[in-house]
Motif scaffolding. Structure first.
Motif, short mmCIF file in Angstrom:
data_model
loop_
_atom_site.label_atom_id
_atom_site.label_comp_id
_atom_site.label_asym_id
_atom_site.label_seq_id
_atom_site.Cartn_x
_atom_site.Cartn_y
_atom_site.Cartn_z
N VAL A 166 0.91 -1.38 0.05
CA VAL A 166 -0.09 -0.03 0.13
C VAL A 166 1.01 1.34 0.20
O VAL A 166 1.91 1.06 0.48
CB VAL A 166 -0.97 0.15 1.31
CG1 VAL A 166 -1.76 1.19 1.15
CG2 VAL A 166 -1.52 -1.32 1.38
N ARG A 167 0.28 2.11 -0.71
CA ARG A 167 1.30 3.51 -0.77
C ARG A 167 0.34 4.63 -0.15
O ARG A 167 -0.64 4.71 -0.47
CB ARG A 167 1.51 3.98 -2.16
CG ARG A 167 2.39 2.93 -3.01
CD ARG A 167 2.88 3.14 -4.29
NE ARG A 167 3.36 1.67 -4.85
CZ ARG A 167 3.50 1.64 -5.93
NH1 ARG A 167 2.97 2.40 -6.97
NH2 ARG A 167 4.02 0.51 -6.72
N ASP A 168 1.15 5.61 0.53
CA ASP A 168 0.30 6.48 1.19
C ASP A 168 -0.38 7.61 0.37
O ASP A 168 -0.08 7.72 -0.76
CB ASP A 168 1.26 7.44 2.01
CG ASP A 168 0.54 8.61 3.19
OD1 ASP A 168 -0.69 8.05 3.42
OD2 ASP A 168 0.99 9.48 3.30
N GLY A 169 -1.85 7.96 0.69
CA GLY A 169 -2.33 8.64 -0.24
C GLY A 169 -3.41 7.92 -1.34
O GLY A 169 -4.27 8.67 -1.99
N GLU A 170 -3.41 6.71 -1.13
CA GLU A 170 -4.27 5.65 -2.11
C GLU A 170 -5.45 5.66 -1.29
O GLU A 170 -5.84 5.97 -0.36
CB GLU A 170 -3.33 4.51 -2.23
CG GLU A 170 -2.42 4.53 -3.16
CD GLU A 170 -1.83 3.31 -3.52
OE1 GLU A 170 -1.03 3.14 -4.67
OE2 GLU A 170 -1.71 2.46 -2.86
N ARG A 171 -6.50 5.54 -2.34
CA ARG A 171 -7.78 4.90 -2.04
C ARG A 171 -7.42 3.28 -2.10
O ARG A 171 -7.31 2.76 -2.99
CB ARG A 171 -8.83 5.13 -3.03
CG ARG A 171 -9.17 6.56 -3.26
CD ARG A 171 -10.12 6.85 -4.42
NE ARG A 171 -9.66 6.44 -5.55
CZ ARG A 171 -9.23 7.46 -6.56
NH1 ARG A 171 -8.76 8.49 -6.15
NH2 ARG A 171 -8.74 6.68 -7.55
N VAL A 172 -7.97 2.73 -0.87
CA VAL A 172 -7.91 1.10 -0.89
C VAL A 172 -9.35 0.66 -0.52
O VAL A 172 -9.77 0.83 0.65
CB VAL A 172 -6.62 0.48 0.19
CG1 VAL A 172 -6.50 -0.74 -0.18
CG2 VAL A 172 -5.27 1.51 -0.57
N ALA A 173 -9.70 -0.53 -1.03
CA ALA A 173 -10.75 -1.14 -0.77
C ALA A 173 -10.38 -2.14 0.40
O ALA A 173 -9.64 -2.76 0.16
CB ALA A 173 -11.60 -1.73 -1.85
N VAL A 174 -11.22 -2.09 1.56
CA VAL A 174 -11.01 -3.08 2.52
C VAL A 174 -12.30 -4.04 2.70
O VAL A 174 -13.23 -3.67 3.16
CB VAL A 174 -10.98 -2.29 3.99
CG1 VAL A 174 -10.59 -3.49 5.22
CG2 VAL A 174 -9.78 -1.38 3.79
N GLY A 175 -11.98 -5.17 2.28
CA GLY A 175 -13.12 -6.13 2.20
C GLY A 175 -13.36 -6.82 3.58
O GLY A 175 -12.74 -6.41 4.43
N ALA A 176 -14.67 -7.39 3.67
CA ALA A 176 -14.92 -7.82 5.16
C ALA A 176 -14.37 -9.26 5.26
O ALA A 176 -13.86 -9.72 6.28
CB ALA A 176 -16.28 -7.78 5.41
N GLY A 177 -14.64 -10.04 4.19
CA GLY A 177 -14.50 -11.57 4.29
C GLY A 177 -12.90 -11.87 4.19
O GLY A 177 -12.71 -12.93 4.84
N LEU A 178 -12.27 -11.23 3.33
CA LEU A 178 -10.77 -11.76 3.47
C LEU A 178 -10.11 -11.00 4.70
O LEU A 178 -9.64 -9.83 4.58
CB LEU A 178 -10.10 -11.40 2.16
CG LEU A 178 -10.73 -11.98 0.82
CD1 LEU A 178 -10.24 -11.70 -0.22
CD2 LEU A 178 -10.76 -13.59 0.90
N HIS A 179 -10.00 -11.78 5.84
CA HIS A 179 -9.37 -11.11 6.66
C HIS A 179 -7.92 -10.79 6.85
O HIS A 179 -7.63 -9.88 7.50
CB HIS A 179 -9.78 -12.10 8.12
CG HIS A 179 -11.01 -12.34 8.39
ND1 HIS A 179 -11.90 -11.71 8.81
CD2 HIS A 179 -11.80 -13.62 8.03
CE1 HIS A 179 -13.16 -12.20 9.02
NE2 HIS A 179 -12.88 -13.43 8.66
#
Lengths: 265, 299
Positions: A23-36
């Protein structure tokens, strides 16, 4: 400066730390629920290295830097973590609003071929006579197309998953390989970066775009990986061990992110 | 002559009577949240057949129940499961593997393309993601064509227009002004694409309440409102209750007995107890019981 590596950690914690480094700072990142594990990795990156990440979490956008610890949640529709929200995600805005597209994304799979093409549709030669009907592509086809970088992630590593040819392709990887495999299909060059499994990390050799062993997790041999992969992997002369989490990463994971210990089981 | 504004409130029995064999209907929400279950259960009681059902972009066990009850001929969604309750929806899996259910295979991006084309009254939406995949093979309605501007391959995702959209929301006034709590997921896309929309709500609110904050009005001009407290049960309702985990596990166990072992008994028993025997939504809530219902608070 030498990094203080943790001594005692699980493979899931190791993988979370590896994902955190993507991950790089300033990015938009989706955090899923199922993949812990990917979820923990992205949150770890945010809390330690990427204070300006914009998290797409339970249909909201937010920043969790000042949250002392993450409340547990299990579904993408659990509205309790939405108390953190800075904005709602209108799910149907996907076509209209590029701000809904993550910069990096994790794709799961039922099958993966040597070029990182993957399948969530089902298993069986005939689409109308599937021997196993999968859950479907979810948003992986479109998300993987628009993101800057995507990563394949599976929770087991065996010959049923790693196959010479997928029965169906729901997310395109490097197509049929070669340096211009995607361009020949009229696609941009943002194929999968790594394939992450409980045994190892694999990347794609730049000329052929075939999957290549990058590192093995502690306690795993190259032979373990080869034996559990249903196609010929490129094996470099030297295969290092996957970099362990640091003491600090493990502490933040356990005290602020994975409070319930799902990554310790 | 005194002229009055017409109330759009109907009950779940009248709402379900709008749904006829062979129609294309859309059902809103997202996986484990926000489904108009009072109407869904009434559709099953009426024995409606051969529906084309457009689920949410990612569908859940509400659709699985409809499939198991034999109402669905064709399904449009990009995912069918219950997240940690079950990785693949059991009756869906069983019906597909037995060749009893057609799937309009797509991912979430293509799904919204189809609804967007319907709303825009266009034959299709062009989409780039999916080139090189199996989607045009397994869903022959999605065609590959050459972009006349740049000459590159694109997908043409055809319009799918629901006859009726069935949506769950928190609140509405009697005149069809609807306010969701939370995001509303993809419900707006279903509303825009559908000929008619019925919204099932937790509570009817006065028109004055709507006028206090019109920005909160997520849908308007809908055709009917159904009032059904706890109407998304066993699924979550943002701002009201979380999903009923024990009930969902009970459903999954019953449906899995059929999907994995071919034993339809437990699913039939579930259907009788929770859908066929209670005659109305109120009867259903009595079967679930007040203690269980009020235990589903947020925290």
């Amino acid at each position: 400066m030498t990094r203080a590596y943790a001594q005692d950690f699980t493979t899931k914690e190791l993988i979370a730390a590896f994902i955190a480094h993507q991950v790089r700072d300033g990015e938009r990142v989706a955090v899923g629920a199922g993949l812990h594990v990917p979820r923990a990795g992205i949150l770890l990156a945010h809390l330690l290295y990427c204070p300006n990440v914009r998290l797409y979490i339970v249909m909201t956008f937010t920043n969790l830097l000042k949250e002392p610890r993450m409340e547990p949640f299990y579904t993408v529709t659990d509205f309790r973590p939405a108390k953190w929200a800075e904005a709602y995600v209108l799910h149907d805005d996907f076509q209209e609003n590029p701000r809904l597209v993550s910069n990096m994304f994790v794709v799961g799979a039922l099958q993966i071929d040597p070029y990182g093409n993957s399948n969530l549709i089902g298993v069986g030669r005939d689409y109308h006579r599937l021997s196993f009907r999968g859950p479907g592509a979810v948003g992986t086809t479109s998300m993987a197309h628009y993101v800057d970088r995507y990563y394949l992630y599976v929770q087991s590593h065996d010959r049923r998953i790693f196959v010479e040819k997928c029965d169906f392709i729901s997310t395109i990887g490097w197509g049929e390989g070669g340096p211009d495999g995607r361009r020949r299909l009229g696609l941009p060059d943002n194929g999968p970066i790594y394939c992450i499994t409980p045994l190892c990390i694999m990347d794609f050799e730049p000329r052929t775009k075939r999957m290549r062993l990058k590192s093995v997790h502690p306690g795993v041999t190259v032979d373990d990986v080869v034996r559990n992969t249903g196609f010929e992997l490129i094996i470099p002369d030297v295969v290092p061990e996957t970099e362990p989490p640091t003491v600090e990463e493990l502490r933040v994971l356990r005290e602020r992110i994975d409070v319930e210990g799902m990554l310790r089981t | 002559m005194v002229v009055e504004r017409r109330s759009l409130i109907i009950d779940e029995r009248e709402a379900a009577s709008w749904i006829r064999d062979g129609m294309t209907i859309a059902i809103g929400g997202f996986i484990n949240s926000s489904h108009p279950m009072a109407i869904v259960r009434q559709i099953i009681r009426r024995g409606v057949r051969d529906l084309t059902v457009i689920g949410p972009a990612s569908g859940g066990l509400d659709l699985d129940l409809l499939i198991g009850a034999g109402c669905v001929r064709k399904l449009v969604t990009a995912y069918m499961g219950g997240e940690h309750y079950c990785p693949v929806a059991p009756m869906f899996r069983a019906a597909v593997e037995r060749g009893e259910l057609q799937v309009w295979e797509c991912d979430e991006g293509m799904y919204y393309c189809a609804l967007r084309a319907a709303a825009q009254r266009l034959p299709f939406t062009p989409w780039k993601a999916g080139i090189g995949t199996s989607f045009p093979d397994v869903n022959p309605e999605i065609k590959v064509f050459t972009d006349p501007i740049k000459g590159e391959p694109l997908l043409a995702v055809p319009a799918i227009r629901p006859d009726i959209a069935l949506i769950y929301a928190a609140h509405a006034d009697p005149y069809g002004n609807v306010q969701h709590i939370g995001t509303g997921f993809g419900d707006r896309a279903l509303w825009r694409a559908a000929d008619r929309t019925i919204v099932q709500v937790e509570r009817i609110i006065p028109n004055e309440e709507v006028r206090k904050n019109p920005l909160a009005t997520s849908l308007y001009g809908v055709d009917a409102i159904v009032r059904a407290p706890y109407g998304s049960h066993p699924f979550a309702a943002p701002g009201y209750y979380i999903e009923d985990a024990a009930h969902l596990r009970e459903y999954v166990a019953a449906a899995t007995a059929y999907a994995k072992h071919g034993d339809r008994g437990p699913f039939e028993a579930y259907l009788r107890k929770y859908v066929l025997e209670p005659e109305t939504h109120a009867d259903y809530l009595e079967v679930i019981g007040i203690k269980r219902l009020i235990s589903l608070h947020e925290y």
